[in-house]
Design a protein around this motif. Structure first.
Motif, short mmCIF file in Angstrom:
data_model
loop_
_atom_site.label_atom_id
_atom_site.label_comp_id
_atom_site.label_asym_id
_atom_site.label_seq_id
_atom_site.Cartn_x
_atom_site.Cartn_y
_atom_site.Cartn_z
N LYS A 187 32.08 -14.33 94.31
CA LYS A 187 31.82 -12.54 93.47
C LYS A 187 33.50 -12.90 92.67
O LYS A 187 33.72 -12.13 91.92
CB LYS A 187 31.18 -11.93 94.40
CG LYS A 187 31.73 -10.09 93.47
CD LYS A 187 30.70 -10.36 92.39
CE LYS A 187 31.74 -8.72 91.62
NZ LYS A 187 31.17 -8.92 90.40
N PHE A 188 34.05 -13.17 94.00
CA PHE A 188 35.85 -13.42 93.75
C PHE A 188 35.99 -14.42 94.33
O PHE A 188 35.85 -15.26 94.70
CB PHE A 188 36.24 -12.55 94.49
CG PHE A 188 36.30 -10.64 95.00
CD1 PHE A 188 36.34 -9.97 93.71
CD2 PHE A 188 35.29 -10.20 95.76
CE1 PHE A 188 36.01 -8.89 93.15
CE2 PHE A 188 34.91 -9.18 95.86
CZ PHE A 188 35.04 -8.22 94.62
N LYS A 189 37.23 -15.17 92.87
CA LYS A 189 37.71 -16.52 93.03
C LYS A 189 38.91 -16.10 93.53
O LYS A 189 40.01 -15.54 93.48
CB LYS A 189 37.96 -17.12 91.66
CG LYS A 189 38.71 -18.24 92.04
CD LYS A 189 38.10 -18.60 89.96
CE LYS A 189 38.71 -20.42 90.57
NZ LYS A 189 38.46 -20.59 88.38
N LYS A 190 38.94 -16.83 94.33
CA LYS A 190 40.89 -17.12 95.12
C LYS A 190 41.46 -18.29 94.86
O LYS A 190 40.87 -19.87 94.42
CB LYS A 190 41.00 -16.43 96.83
CG LYS A 190 39.69 -15.58 97.13
CD LYS A 190 39.78 -15.76 98.80
CE LYS A 190 38.75 -13.91 99.18
NZ LYS A 190 38.69 -14.25 100.56
N ASP A 191 43.19 -18.05 95.05
CA ASP A 191 43.40 -19.06 94.43
C ASP A 191 44.20 -19.82 96.02
O ASP A 191 43.64 -19.51 96.85
CB ASP A 191 45.00 -18.59 93.64
CG ASP A 191 45.96 -17.65 94.67
OD1 ASP A 191 45.69 -17.77 95.29
OD2 ASP A 191 46.54 -17.71 93.75
N SER A 192 45.37 -21.04 95.82
CA SER A 192 44.85 -21.37 97.56
C SER A 192 45.98 -20.78 98.34
O SER A 192 46.13 -21.15 99.44
CB SER A 192 46.09 -22.43 97.23
OG SER A 192 47.49 -22.28 96.32
N LYS A 198 40.01 -13.32 90.42
CA LYS A 198 38.97 -13.74 89.15
C LYS A 198 38.12 -13.48 89.67
O LYS A 198 37.68 -13.38 90.89
CB LYS A 198 38.86 -14.82 88.61
CG LYS A 198 38.08 -14.62 87.40
CD LYS A 198 37.36 -15.90 87.27
CE LYS A 198 36.50 -15.87 85.49
NZ LYS A 198 35.64 -17.25 85.35
N VAL A 199 37.55 -12.09 88.91
CA VAL A 199 36.30 -11.19 89.53
C VAL A 199 35.25 -11.78 88.83
O VAL A 199 34.68 -11.44 87.09
CB VAL A 199 36.31 -9.51 89.07
CG1 VAL A 199 35.21 -8.76 89.53
CG2 VAL A 199 37.53 -8.83 89.97
N ASN A 200 34.17 -12.38 89.33
CA ASN A 200 32.95 -13.08 88.52
C ASN A 200 31.83 -11.74 88.29
O ASN A 200 31.08 -10.68 89.52
CB ASN A 200 32.17 -13.64 88.71
CG ASN A 200 33.26 -15.11 89.29
OD1 ASN A 200 34.03 -16.34 87.90
ND2 ASN A 200 33.86 -15.63 90.08
N GLU A 447 34.64 -21.98 97.00
CA GLU A 447 36.07 -23.17 97.73
C GLU A 447 36.10 -24.30 96.52
O GLU A 447 34.71 -24.89 96.29
CB GLU A 447 35.38 -23.75 99.01
CG GLU A 447 35.97 -24.83 100.15
CD GLU A 447 37.79 -24.69 99.46
OE1 GLU A 447 38.56 -24.77 99.36
OE2 GLU A 447 37.69 -23.73 100.71
N GLU A 448 36.98 -24.04 96.72
CA GLU A 448 37.30 -25.35 95.35
C GLU A 448 37.25 -26.80 95.77
O GLU A 448 37.46 -27.74 94.95
CB GLU A 448 38.48 -24.56 93.90
CG GLU A 448 38.24 -23.56 93.33
CD GLU A 448 39.02 -23.77 92.38
OE1 GLU A 448 40.57 -24.43 92.23
OE2 GLU A 448 38.84 -22.80 91.35
N ASP A 449 37.83 -26.71 97.22
CA ASP A 449 38.66 -28.28 97.15
C ASP A 449 37.33 -28.68 98.25
O ASP A 449 37.31 -28.34 99.22
CB ASP A 449 39.17 -28.09 98.65
CG ASP A 449 39.85 -29.35 99.16
OD1 ASP A 449 39.89 -30.22 98.85
OD2 ASP A 449 40.93 -29.35 99.05
#
Length: 589
Positions: A187-192, A198-200, A447-449
């Motif tokens: 729902k919510f995208k976080k940076d490092s 961002k809100v999805n 989680e992008e990593d």
């Protein structure tokens, strides 16, 4: 004299029957809540949501029999609670059956409100536990203060049908529960650094179903607000205000979203209808048409503001807008009594402890009634916040509130109820010209990593189909990926020693989406994307190594980053070229 007595008797019987019809209408609202919640969420959780709404009423009935009813309407104890008792069993002949049923259906509504805000990630057992506690203790005690002769009723606090006692209490419980529970995956995208950037949007899977629920609720609300009317004139006035406020709120929201987002938002407008109904619930019997119009306008603005506030400022994930509809507008409706109450309303009866009539601020009544309404809001809000927080934290520490990430991604229908789909026999593919498939699944896994992602998230992002390895040692691996990942994929294959591959550019219909429209003020993705299909045949290079290398470069932290198919080459070659050509392939690599 005799004629007057007969008329009074007939009126008493008529309104006694209407009282029970109103209770039945309120019960029918359970279907409306179920349809709204199911329609505004994803198909993989529809069965779970229906089950929760069924158990709201069923568990609520059990708890109301055991203790809830007596705490609400039992003999008053120092203005705080009703005296516990079992008159339902010990004195059934003299029991107030109608009053029990009427108050029961209202009690069930309070717990239902919480369900929507915590949908799609709550353990079913935990839901049953906190639903029981709301019905047994939290709602009956504060409702006693207002309707059972408690201290707020004695002061002159007015909440005719439950803006405060039901909707604000349910809305506050929903807000606290959703905050403690946490947002749905993606729902919510976080940076490092962990900051939300961002809100999805997670579009509801069936807006027509949600709209049906809203119409059912609006219909039922005439019983919700009107069942306690004591005269035809008062009932007519209540029906009028109960119609004006939601209609005005809906138009206000439509105009506001049209201006703000460029298009009139469907789901937000449906929420606005409910917001107007919630806001008019407390003052429906004491306000006039002008007051209902103003109450509706504010409700239409509040629901848009509330959805934005939760998404972008508080970062609380509320799938159906329960907090914006019930919490904010429950508060607003309760306060509105102190502003718009007028003695021109038929059957008007707001009076202080001394019996002096009180009217709203805008009708010359000063701040006395408004002050009482604010006191009631603060007291009930404090009681609700403390008790529901203790409840949720206790459940979280013992049974746990939230399902696992694997269960959430799979869907609660399957994992909590063993239900493959709530739509058995129906294809979930959109067969429109966009060729959209599974368009209501979330994509962002949070989680992008790749190295930090759990195995569940890796498997959800890049699914491997038929990862079995043939006895011949020769396998064909087909990799479907986003076009933008092709160069990295090619390099990864070359680094492994794969020197030959067949590459085809295709268009894919899947659960990842491109840039598109807005849903509830949040940008929503389009559905048809360019894909690349890479085919390689390996024998000396382990298939496991090819799969792991491909998954690593394809992974971006979203469901549907890619898909990998593994086939025995023997089967492929025999099908395509015949038995005689298979032996020649043994020399590949």
């Amino acid at each position: 004299m005799k004629e007057s007595m007969i008329i009074d008797l007939v009126n008493g019987n008529v309104f006694g029957v209407w009282f029970l019809i109103g209770a039945a209408l309120v019960f029918w609202m359970q279907a409306g809540f179920a349809m709204v919640e199911a329609g505004f969420t994803r198909a993989k959780n529809a069965g779970n949501i229906i089950m929760k709404n069924l158990m709201d009423f069923s568990i609520g009935t059990v708890m109301f029999i055991l203790i809830g009813f007596s705490l609400l309407l039992g003999e008053d104890v120092i203005g705080l609670i009703g005296k516990p008792g079992f008159d339902l069993f010990t004195s059934y002949a003299n029991f107030d059956w109608s009053n029990f049923v009427f108050n029961l259906v209202f009690c069930a509504t309070t717990a239902t409100i919480v369900s929507g805000a915590m949908a799609e990630r709550t353990k079913f057992l935990s839901y049953c536990i906190y639903s029981a506690i709301i019905s047994a203790l939290i709602y009956p005690i504060e409702a006693h203060w207002i309707w059972g002769g408690g201290w707020l009723a004695q002061l002159g606090f007015h909440d005719f049908a439950g803006s405060c006692a039901i909707h604000m209490v349910g809305g506050i419980s929903a807000l606290i529960g959703a905050k403690i529970l946490g947002a749905r995956i993606g729902k919510f995208k976080k940076d490092s650094s962990g900051k939300i950037v961002k809100v999805n949007a997670f579009p509801g899977h069936n807006l027509p179903l949600g709209a049906l629920g809203v119409f059912i609720l609006w219909f039922g609300w005439y019983g919700f607000n009107g069942a306690a009317a004591t005269s035809v004139e008062q009932l007519g006035s209540i029906f009028l205000t109960t119609t004006i406020a939601p209609a005005v709120a809906t138009v206000t929201c439509m105009i506001l979203t049209w201006v703000k987002y460029g298009k009139p938002d469907v789901s937000m407008s449906l929420n606005a209808s409910l917001a107007g109904l919630v806001a008019i619930t407390a003052p429906c019997d004491v306000t006039d048409a002008l007051g209902a119009v103003i109450i509706g306008i504010v409700a239409g603005v509040l629901v848009v503001f509330g959805v934005w506030l939760l998404d972008y400022k508080l970062h609380v994930d509320d799938p159906v807008g329960a907090v914006a509809v019930h919490c904010l507008n429950g508060i607003w409706g309760t306060i509105a009594v102190g502003l718009f109450a007028t003695d021109s309303a038929p059957g008007y009866g707001i009076a202080d402890a001394a019996g002096n009539t009180m009217v709203g601020l805008f009708y010359g009544g000063g701040f006395k009634l408004l002050g009482l309404q604010l006191l009631g809001v603060l007291a009930v809000a404090a009681w609700t916040a403390v008790t529901i927080t203790i409840t949720f934290l206790a459940i979280k520490a013992t049974n746990g509130l939230r399902v696992s990430e694997e269960e959430e991604i799979t869907g609660l229908d399957a994992t909590e109820h063993g239900l493959p789909s709530a739509y058995a026999g129906f294809s979930l593919m959109d067969i429109s010209n966009t060729m959209t498939m599974d368009m209501n699944e979330n994509t962002d896994l949070g989680e992008e990593d790749y190295e930090k992602a759990s195995d569940v998230k890796k498997d959800a992002a890049v699914q491997v189909v038929n990862p079995g390895f043939p006895s011949t040692g020769i396998s064909k691996v087909v990799i479907i990926a986003k076009l933008t990942r092709y160069e990295k994929l090619k390099k990864a294959m070359n680094d492994l020693g794969v020197t030959g591959m067949t590459v085809t550019q295709v268009m894919g219909c899947g659960i990842q989406k491109g840039v598109g429209e807005k849903y509830r003020g949040v940008e929503m993705d389009a559905t048809l994307l360019p894909k690349v299909k890479v085919e390689v045949v390996v024998s000396k290079i382990p298939v496991e190594s090819v799969i792991e290398a491909a998954k690593k470069v394809l992974y971006t932290g979203h469901v549907g980053d890619g898909k990998i198919f593994v086939y025995p080459v023997e089967r492929v070659v025999k099908i395509r070229t015949g038995e005689e050509n298979f032996a020649a392939l043994q020399d590949v690599e």
